[in-house]
Design a protein around this motif. Sequence first.
Motif, PDB file in Angstrom:
ATOM      1  N   THR A 115       0.818  -1.208   0.000  1.00  0.00           N
ATOM      2  CA  THR A 115       0.000   0.000   0.000  1.00  0.00           C
ATOM      3  C   THR A 115       0.852   1.258   0.000  1.00  0.00           C
ATOM      4  OG1 THR A 115      -1.706  -1.195   1.222  1.00  0.00           O
ATOM      5  CG2 THR A 115      -1.879   1.192   1.169  1.00  0.00           C
ATOM      6  N   ILE A 116       1.903   1.277   0.835  1.00  0.00           N
ATOM      7  CA  ILE A 116       2.732   2.482   0.887  1.00  0.00           C
ATOM      8  C   ILE A 116       3.473   2.678  -0.425  1.00  0.00           C
ATOM      9  CG2 ILE A 116       4.830   1.444   1.861  1.00  0.00           C
ATOM     10  CD1 ILE A 116       3.285   4.864   2.761  1.00  0.00           C
ATOM     11  N   CYS A 117       3.815   1.570  -1.087  1.00  0.00           N
ATOM     12  CA  CYS A 117       4.443   1.666  -2.409  1.00  0.00           C
ATOM     13  C   CYS A 117       3.473   2.280  -3.416  1.00  0.00           C
ATOM     14  CB  CYS A 117       4.890   0.276  -2.866  1.00  0.00           C
ATOM     15  SG  CYS A 117       5.640   0.236  -4.517  1.00  0.00           S
ATOM     16  N   ILE A 118       2.227   1.811  -3.391  1.00  0.00           N
ATOM     17  CA  ILE A 118       1.214   2.323  -4.320  1.00  0.00           C
ATOM     18  C   ILE A 118       0.911   3.792  -4.032  1.00  0.00           C
ATOM     19  CG2 ILE A 118      -1.213   2.134  -5.014  1.00  0.00           C
ATOM     20  CD1 ILE A 118      -0.937  -0.911  -4.512  1.00  0.00           C
ATOM     21  N   ILE A 119       0.770   4.142  -2.747  1.00  0.00           N
ATOM     22  CA  ILE A 119       0.457   5.534  -2.381  1.00  0.00           C
ATOM     23  C   ILE A 119       1.576   6.464  -2.813  1.00  0.00           C
ATOM     24  CG2 ILE A 119       0.201   7.104  -0.424  1.00  0.00           C
ATOM     25  CD1 ILE A 119      -1.402   4.936   0.956  1.00  0.00           C
ATOM     26  N   CYS A 120       2.824   6.067  -2.539  1.00  0.00           N
ATOM     27  CA  CYS A 120       3.949   6.908  -2.955  1.00  0.00           C
ATOM     28  C   CYS A 120       3.984   7.040  -4.477  1.00  0.00           C
ATOM     29  CB  CYS A 120       5.260   6.320  -2.435  1.00  0.00           C
ATOM     30  SG  CYS A 120       5.511   6.525  -0.656  1.00  0.00           S
ATOM     31  N   GLY A 121       3.605   5.958  -5.180  1.00  0.00           N
ATOM     32  CA  GLY A 121       3.539   6.029  -6.636  1.00  0.00           C
ATOM     33  C   GLY A 121       2.482   7.002  -7.115  1.00  0.00           C
ATOM     34  N   ILE A 122       1.320   6.991  -6.455  1.00  0.00           N
ATOM     35  CA  ILE A 122       0.236   7.906  -6.825  1.00  0.00           C
ATOM     36  C   ILE A 122       0.645   9.361  -6.581  1.00  0.00           C
ATOM     37  CG2 ILE A 122      -2.106   8.658  -6.225  1.00  0.00           C
ATOM     38  CD1 ILE A 122      -2.744   5.717  -5.616  1.00  0.00           C
ATOM     39  N   VAL A 123       1.226   9.606  -5.410  1.00  0.00           N
ATOM     40  CA  VAL A 123       1.621  10.977  -5.058  1.00  0.00           C
ATOM     41  C   VAL A 123       2.715  11.473  -5.997  1.00  0.00           C
ATOM     42  CG1 VAL A 123       2.651  12.438  -3.281  1.00  0.00           C
ATOM     43  CG2 VAL A 123       0.942  10.733  -2.650  1.00  0.00           C
ATOM     44  N   ALA A 124       3.740  10.651  -6.229  1.00  0.00           N
ATOM     45  CA  ALA A 124       4.826  11.058  -7.119  1.00  0.00           C
ATOM     46  C   ALA A 124       4.332  11.253  -8.544  1.00  0.00           C
ATOM     47  CB  ALA A 124       5.946  10.024  -7.086  1.00  0.00           C
ATOM     48  N   LEU A 125       3.377  10.427  -8.966  1.00  0.00           N
ATOM     49  CA  LEU A 125       2.786  10.590 -10.293  1.00  0.00           C
ATOM     50  C   LEU A 125       2.042  11.918 -10.383  1.00  0.00           C
ATOM     51  CD1 LEU A 125       2.372   9.000 -12.988  1.00  0.00           C
ATOM     52  CD2 LEU A 125       0.219   8.192 -12.042  1.00  0.00           C
ATOM     53  N   ALA A 126       1.405  12.309  -9.280  1.00  0.00           N
ATOM     54  CA  ALA A 126       0.626  13.551  -9.272  1.00  0.00           C
ATOM     55  C   ALA A 126       1.510  14.786  -9.255  1.00  0.00           C
ATOM     56  CB  ALA A 126      -0.303  13.563  -8.058  1.00  0.00           C
ATOM     57  N   ILE A 127       2.598  14.740  -8.481  1.00  0.00           N
ATOM     58  CA  ILE A 127       3.425  15.942  -8.314  1.00  0.00           C
ATOM     59  C   ILE A 127       4.715  15.889  -9.107  1.00  0.00           C
ATOM     60  CG2 ILE A 127       2.466  16.317  -6.016  1.00  0.00           C
ATOM     61  CD1 ILE A 127       5.074  15.343  -4.834  1.00  0.00           C
ATOM     62  N   GLY A 128       5.078  14.709  -9.624  1.00  0.00           N
ATOM     63  CA  GLY A 128       6.266  14.599 -10.454  1.00  0.00           C
ATOM     64  C   GLY A 128       7.573  14.684  -9.706  1.00  0.00           C
ATOM     65  N   SER A 129       7.564  14.376  -8.410  1.00  0.00           N
ATOM     66  CA  SER A 129       8.789  14.500  -7.621  1.00  0.00           C
ATOM     67  C   SER A 129       8.924  13.345  -6.642  1.00  0.00           C
ATOM     68  CB  SER A 129       8.810  15.826  -6.850  1.00  0.00           C
ATOM     69  OG  SER A 129       9.886  15.863  -5.941  1.00  0.00           O
ATOM     70  N   SER A 130       9.958  12.542  -6.807  1.00  0.00           N
ATOM     71  CA  SER A 130      10.226  11.457  -5.863  1.00  0.00           C
ATOM     72  C   SER A 130      10.734  12.013  -4.539  1.00  0.00           C
ATOM     73  CB  SER A 130      11.250  10.484  -6.457  1.00  0.00           C
ATOM     74  OG  SER A 130      12.455  11.155  -6.787  1.00  0.00           O
ATOM     75  N   TRP A 131      11.523  13.074  -4.592  1.00  0.00           N
ATOM     76  CA  TRP A 131      12.086  13.648  -3.368  1.00  0.00           C
ATOM     77  C   TRP A 131      10.995  14.203  -2.460  1.00  0.00           C
ATOM     78  CZ3 TRP A 131      17.424  16.489  -3.617  1.00  0.00           C
ATOM     79  CH2 TRP A 131      18.382  15.612  -4.138  1.00  0.00           C
ATOM     80  N   SER A 132      10.079  14.968  -3.028  1.00  0.00           N
ATOM     81  CA  SER A 132       8.998  15.543  -2.214  1.00  0.00           C
ATOM     82  C   SER A 132       8.114  14.440  -1.650  1.00  0.00           C
ATOM     83  CB  SER A 132       8.156  16.507  -3.056  1.00  0.00           C
ATOM     84  OG  SER A 132       8.915  17.638  -3.428  1.00  0.00           O
ATOM     85  N   THR A 133       7.882  13.400  -2.439  1.00  0.00           N
ATOM     86  CA  THR A 133       7.062  12.273  -1.975  1.00  0.00           C
ATOM     87  C   THR A 133       7.746  11.557  -0.820  1.00  0.00           C
ATOM     88  OG1 THR A 133       6.158  11.976  -4.205  1.00  0.00           O
ATOM     89  CG2 THR A 133       5.919  10.132  -2.663  1.00  0.00           C
ATOM     90  N   MET A 134       9.044  11.261  -0.975  1.00  0.00           N
ATOM     91  CA  MET A 134       9.767  10.570   0.084  1.00  0.00           C
ATOM     92  C   MET A 134       9.889  11.435   1.331  1.00  0.00           C
ATOM     93  SD  MET A 134      12.782   8.460  -1.931  1.00  0.00           S
ATOM     94  CE  MET A 134      13.416   9.886  -2.835  1.00  0.00           C
ATOM     95  N   GLY A 135      10.030  12.748   1.126  1.00  0.00           N
ATOM     96  CA  GLY A 135      10.208  13.649   2.262  1.00  0.00           C
ATOM     97  C   GLY A 135       8.928  13.936   3.021  1.00  0.00           C
ATOM     98  N   THR A 136       7.802  13.525   2.493  1.00  0.00           N
ATOM     99  CA  THR A 136       6.522  13.802   3.164  1.00  0.00           C
ATOM    100  C   THR A 136       5.779  12.500   3.446  1.00  0.00           C
ATOM    101  OG1 THR A 136       5.565  14.186   0.967  1.00  0.00           O
ATOM    102  CG2 THR A 136       6.283  16.117   2.194  1.00  0.00           C
ATOM    103  N   ILE A 137       5.135  11.940   2.432  1.00  0.00           N
ATOM    104  CA  ILE A 137       4.417  10.680   2.595  1.00  0.00           C
ATOM    105  C   ILE A 137       5.378   9.576   3.029  1.00  0.00           C
ATOM    106  CG2 ILE A 137       2.946   8.975   1.463  1.00  0.00           C
ATOM    107  CD1 ILE A 137       1.699  11.757   1.830  1.00  0.00           C
ATOM    108  N   GLY A 138       6.598   9.595   2.480  1.00  0.00           N
ATOM    109  CA  GLY A 138       7.578   8.586   2.833  1.00  0.00           C
ATOM    110  C   GLY A 138       7.958   8.627   4.305  1.00  0.00           C
ATOM    111  N   VAL A 139       8.135   9.843   4.826  1.00  0.00           N
ATOM    112  CA  VAL A 139       8.468   9.997   6.243  1.00  0.00           C
ATOM    113  C   VAL A 139       7.320   9.484   7.106  1.00  0.00           C
ATOM    114  CG1 VAL A 139       8.921  11.668   8.075  1.00  0.00           C
ATOM    115  CG2 VAL A 139      10.071  11.894   5.860  1.00  0.00           C
TER     116      VAL A 139
END
Length: 485
Positions: A115-139
């Motif tokens: 689930t966390i993999c899918i959610i991070c994928g959705i968020v990164a797909l929406a905002i286009g940034s792996s760093w921002s995704t990892m720094g927020t949802i990832g944390v």
Amino acid sequence: MKAKQQEIEIPFLLALVPLVVMITVMAITIIVFEGSPHVPLAVGAIVAAIIAWRFGYKWETIEEGAYKGIRLALPAILIIIVVGMIIASWIGGGIIATMIYYGLQIITPSLFLMTICIICGIVALAIGSSWSTMGTIGVAGMGIGISMGIPAAMVAGAVISGSYFGDKMSPLSDTTNLAAGITNTNLFEHIKHMLYTTVPGLIIALIVYFFLGRQFAGSAIDQGNIEAILAALDSNFLISPWLLLVPGAIIVLVAFKVPALPALIIGVFLGFMCQIFVQGGNVGDSVNTLHDGYAIVSGNEMVDELFNRGGIASMMFTVSLTIFAMVLGGILEQTGMLRAIVKQILKVAKTAGSLIAATIVSAFFTNATASEQYISILIPGRMYARAYQDQGLHSKNLSRALEDGGTLTSPFVPWNTCGVFILATLAVHPFAYAPYAVLNYTVPIIGIIMGLVGYKVQFLTKEEMDQLKTNQRRVDNENELVDGV
């Protein structure tokens, strides 16, 4: 004049000197001084210019090489700027908030890693940034996963896999636009071609996370972090499923083969209108958002970090980095240094499959030496462009290989900017999470295997080859006129 210039051959070992100097300065700048890669690229360009000048190249020829490199990057630069605007407008319009809001609510304890993999994928797909995704949802995911008794390395691997999947497949991603632009490939053709290697990699990753997660199926989940994020989103944005029509409209435009730039501009307009008419913003603030990015003080640190971004100004780092890299690449190409380097590599890479494999390996090597994922796209992209043309390969093979080998392998290098960022953000060493970042190492392997067996390797049609030759002759004629002047 041009003929004499082209007859000058710089030896292979000397052609390597600018890259070795650039890589050395890059390593010191990033690892020791924690600086940006711009100055090392400038140093590499200066060294390349000096070597070319000493071998008899006139300054006008060297300068034209730099300008030609920049001209090649202009389409990518334009799209990158528009991407900054669309990120800002989609945040301001509540579109990204809506996507994250609904995405977060699908978490279930028994399937947390998936689930966390899918959610991070959705968020990164929406905002286009792996760093921002990892720094927020990832944390947030790290805190939740660890509280359930899941090892931090496993959670980090799932977060990284999802974040890089979304980043790689997002039309808003700077690396995705960079790879497409630097190879002169249509953005959506590039993304479509990446599906063949990236989706199987994601499926393999999700299967692995499913089996890894079964041992934690009985754990309880702490919903505190998720509820805090949902509350912050709900209090600062009007959340509505109707807002999902905006990204849906862009998907429809892509399906009807609308070019990337017009499609993205329409996305900017729709986000701009949503910020005014749905979120209740005023015109002045919405215009400023397009340039400066969206600004929010929600009271939730993770939400603030995720949503205070976007805008034209936020893309100037990437734009300037692209210009510096293309100046270096342009000089290396104009003076034959790239040709000397590629000639040695092509003694081994004589087939389409081996050329694709060489590109993926070179991109990873650049990640390990230049310590920056942008450089792993830019330099191999310029090095191999002509080799792909000579073998009749479509440019989207090159753009996909650059992303497979460059974008995805950057987290595995502890001294790469991505590895450093992840260590600081998720507090897990790259060597610890590497076995669990499944997507990031399966996709390059899939890319190499598919290239070697010839599956989904796209060749140019006769018409495309003829058009490419015509365009190349036109460019050569323009260069002759410039050299003649």
